[in-house]
Write a protein that holds these residues in place. Structure first.
Motif, mmCIF file in Angstrom:
data_model
loop_
_atom_site.group_PDB
_atom_site.id
_atom_site.type_symbol
_atom_site.label_atom_id
_atom_site.label_comp_id
_atom_site.label_asym_id
_atom_site.label_seq_id
_atom_site.Cartn_x
_atom_site.Cartn_y
_atom_site.Cartn_z
ATOM 1 N N ASN A 561 0.974 -1.224 -0.174
ATOM 2 C CA ASN A 561 -0.087 0.056 0.010
ATOM 3 C C ASN A 561 0.938 1.301 -0.024
ATOM 4 O O ASN A 561 0.398 2.358 -0.703
ATOM 5 C CB ASN A 561 -0.826 -0.131 1.175
ATOM 6 N N SER A 566 -1.958 2.677 -2.357
ATOM 7 C CA SER A 566 -3.068 2.089 -2.368
ATOM 8 C C SER A 566 -4.029 1.657 -0.886
ATOM 9 O O SER A 566 -3.139 2.232 0.014
ATOM 10 C CB SER A 566 -3.369 0.904 -3.119
ATOM 11 N N TYR A 568 -5.534 -1.660 -0.143
ATOM 12 C CA TYR A 568 -5.835 -2.887 -0.101
ATOM 13 C C TYR A 568 -5.644 -3.520 1.254
ATOM 14 O O TYR A 568 -5.035 -3.033 2.240
ATOM 15 C CB TYR A 568 -4.995 -3.672 -0.699
ATOM 16 N N GLU A 577 -6.782 -7.658 -8.773
ATOM 17 C CA GLU A 577 -6.136 -6.460 -9.431
ATOM 18 C C GLU A 577 -4.842 -7.199 -10.102
ATOM 19 O O GLU A 577 -4.230 -6.388 -10.760
ATOM 20 C CB GLU A 577 -5.727 -5.342 -8.548
#
Length: 617
Positions: A561, A566, A568, A577
């Motif tokens: 991340n 991100s 996640y 993904e």
């Protein structure tokens, strides 16, 4: 009258051969003094009418000397041509006096490059480091004993072409033009200059890795005097660093030298590789120059002066921080730079990273290598890296046989290697082994009237070359190597990472697949990704993790991340993904709390592929 007609015919052959020569090769940097001494003057080439040979070797580096000696010992009329004033090239003009030995294994320390290299090694004393004037004398003696004609101080050396076939070389010496015709030309110039001028396609530097126009570090070797060698040996043998050490003639270590300040933004000094000379001086391979075009002679001359300007400050730092060098003074600098990388020709066979890692081509090899894949730094602040330890592999004849051009072999570090394999195969002992094989191949090509291209694809011809080399003392017997990683579920991920120099198994050849992954596992891979690819991972993503800290599954989610910006929360989302694949997902979902190294490799491979896709968008 008949005599004058003969002279006229010879002149016509010499100066009116069909075809045209390529671009000019400039003379390059030179100089006198220090290890290597004054010009050799081996042959004055006083009879310009003796212009027909069976083999012309261009480049008197060790590889070229091995090729010329091999050709002559196989009964071929051979001439060796070089632009410098002495033979030995990298060893005698570049002052590299520490051998990159290729062993069968760490345990046996038996050399894989038997034959002419082993003969040279024995004659210079049999140590890892050698005395440079002694090496020059040994090279001169070997050439003389073999009956090789040697022509030094040649300039404007160019290939003579007949269509796509090299028929010889044209050159100048002391204002006079010569054309040396031959049935075989062996290009042993460091940069494959003859091949390039002949139209052989090539890649340059780190192009394979996504860095067009860039090469690994170039080095200015220098020498110092007033060194207390006993203290050097005592310190390096007792500093508890597994990567440093010393013998009576060579030393490696002093990582503190990385901290030596340099003013030039493209110059640094690394840990020292040092070799003693008979005159008491110590030759040091450590002063690195970056972002240099190795094909630009004027740029190289300027680089020598830039690097020389840094030496007073470096030696002052050395006196204060390197035990044994307290009274060191500069004794000299090499007349020529140590250039590791430039062109990689495209050959009938290209040696790849996987050829090296998987120990391939042993049954068809004309030479062996085993040196660790040593990927040199590209810019200041980098340390370089070794992707493996001692690791024997075979090298086929095809790496010397260029695409598109006939009548030519390339026996030098610029043979057909990809950028990663080059990190091992570029070493001089390997090049000398290829030079010996080139001499044998030349003999068979002339006798059997076949092209090298045909020879490279003929099992029968390869067997014949191998048989002759074996009779001449070369050991081409297969070397068994255990590869437990090949049985691992994670092997495809390992292959993809290491092919691009993103994963190392260290000098001990152990990926430690089943051990618990730590923050340092990821740190090492992230460094290699940053060094050897255009991708960039901010190393601060590991802030808060102790390097020896085991990494749990949830820790990696946090790290990724940070990298991707991100949020996640699960591996299921990473799978959705395509940041990991199904195999990796099933492994990490069912595993215990902490990740293994095998799982870490699979996860990082998925990350790399995701970053590459994002970069292409």
């Amino acid at each position: 009258m008949k005599k004058w007609i003969s002279v006229l015919l010879i002149a016509l052959v010499a100066f009116y051969t069909p075809g045209c020569a390529g671009r000019k090769v400039s003379a390059g940097p030179g100089g006198d003094g220090g290890p290597g001494g004054q010009p050799a003057g081996i042959d004055t080439f006083s009879n310009p009418r003796e212009l027909n040979y069976q083999v012309v070797v261009v480049g008197a580096d060790p590889e070229g000397i091995a090729a010329a000696v091999s050709a002559a010992r196989n009964g071929l009329k051979t001439v060796l041509v070089d632009r410098r004033d002495r033979v030995g090239g990298l060893y005698t003009v570049g002052w590299l006096n520490t051998l990159d030995m290729n062993y069968k294994s760490e345990k046996t320390r038996e050399v894989v490059n038997k034959g002419i290299f082993s003969e040279f090694h024995r004659r210079i004393g049999g140590d890892v480091a050698f005395d440079i004037p002694t090496a020059r004398k040994v090279f001169e003696d070997m050439l003389k004993e073999a009956g090789v004609r040697v022509l030094l101080e040649a300039s404007e050396v160019e290939p003579i072409m007949d269509g796509n076939t090299v028929r010889g070389i044209a050159f100048k010496r002391k204002g006079k033009a010569y054309r040396a015709l031959a049935q075989v030309v062996i290009d042993s110039t460091q940069d494959a200059d003859i091949a390039a001028m002949s139209g052989v396609p090539y890649k340059f530097g780190r192009e394979d890795l996504g860095f067009p126009g860039e090469v690994g570090a170039t080095t200015l070797v220098f020498s110092v005097k007033n060194v207390n060698w006993k203290r050097v040996v005592s310190y390096l043998q007792g500093d508890k660093n597994p990567y440093s050490g010393a013998t009576d003639k060579s030393a490696w270590g002093y990582e503190v030298m990385f901290r030596a300040p340099t003013k030039d933004p493209h110059i640094q000094i690394r840990g020292l590789n040092a070799g003693r000379q008979k005159d008491g001086t110590v030759v040091i391979n450590a002063l690195q120059i970056f972002h240099l075009n190795p094909l630009d002679e004027k740029e190289k001359i300027k680089a020598i002066e830039r690097a020389r300007a840094e030496l007073p400050g470096i030696i002052e730092f050395m006196r204060k921080n390197a035990p044994g060098f307290e009274n060191a003074q500069l004794a000299g600098v090499a007349p020529e730079l140590y250039v590791r990388e430039s062109r990689h020709i495209e050959g009938e066979y290209t040696l790849t990273a996987e050829d090296v890692f998987e120990n391939r081509n042993q049954e068809t090899a004309v030479a062996f290598g085993s040196y660790p894949i040593d990927i040199q730094a590209r810019e200041k602040g980098q340390t370089g890296c070794a992707l493996n330890g001692i690791n024997p592999y075979g090298i086929p004849l095809g790496v010397m046989v260029p695409k598109k051009v006939d009548g030519l072999l390339v026996a030098s570090r610029s043979a057909s290697y990809d950028a990663v394999a080059h990190g091992s195969a570029r070493t001089v002992p390997v090049g000398m082994a290829l030079g010996q094989a080139a001499g044998v191949a030349a003999k068979l090509a002339i006798e059997k009237k076949v092209t090298f291209r045909e020879m490279a694809h003929s099992d029968e011809m390869i067997r014949e070359i191998r048989d002759i080399l074996t009779k001449q003392g070369v050991d081409l017997s297969p070397i068994k190597v255990e590869k437990p990683e090949m049985k691992s579920w994670a092997y495809p991920y390992i292959q993809r990472l290491r092919d691009r120099a993103m994963l190392s198994k260290g000098y001990y050849n152990d990926y430690r697949l089943d051990e618990t992954a730590t923050a340092n596992t990821f740190r090492r891979m992230f460094i290699l990704i940053n060094y050897n690819s255009p991708l960039r991972i901010d190393m601060h993503v590991l802030d808060g993790f102790d390097l020896n800290q085991p990494i749990a599954g949830r820790d990696y989610i946090q790290i990724i991340n940070r990298i991707l910006g991100s949020d996640y929360s699960s591996y299921k989302e990473l799978l959705k993904e395509n940041i990991i694949d199904e195999t990796t997902y099933l492994r990490v979902e069912k595993q215990r709390e902490f990740l293994t190294n095998a799982e870490a490799y699979a996860l990082v491979d998925g990350l790399v592929r995701h970053l590459e896709k994002r970069k292409r968008r």
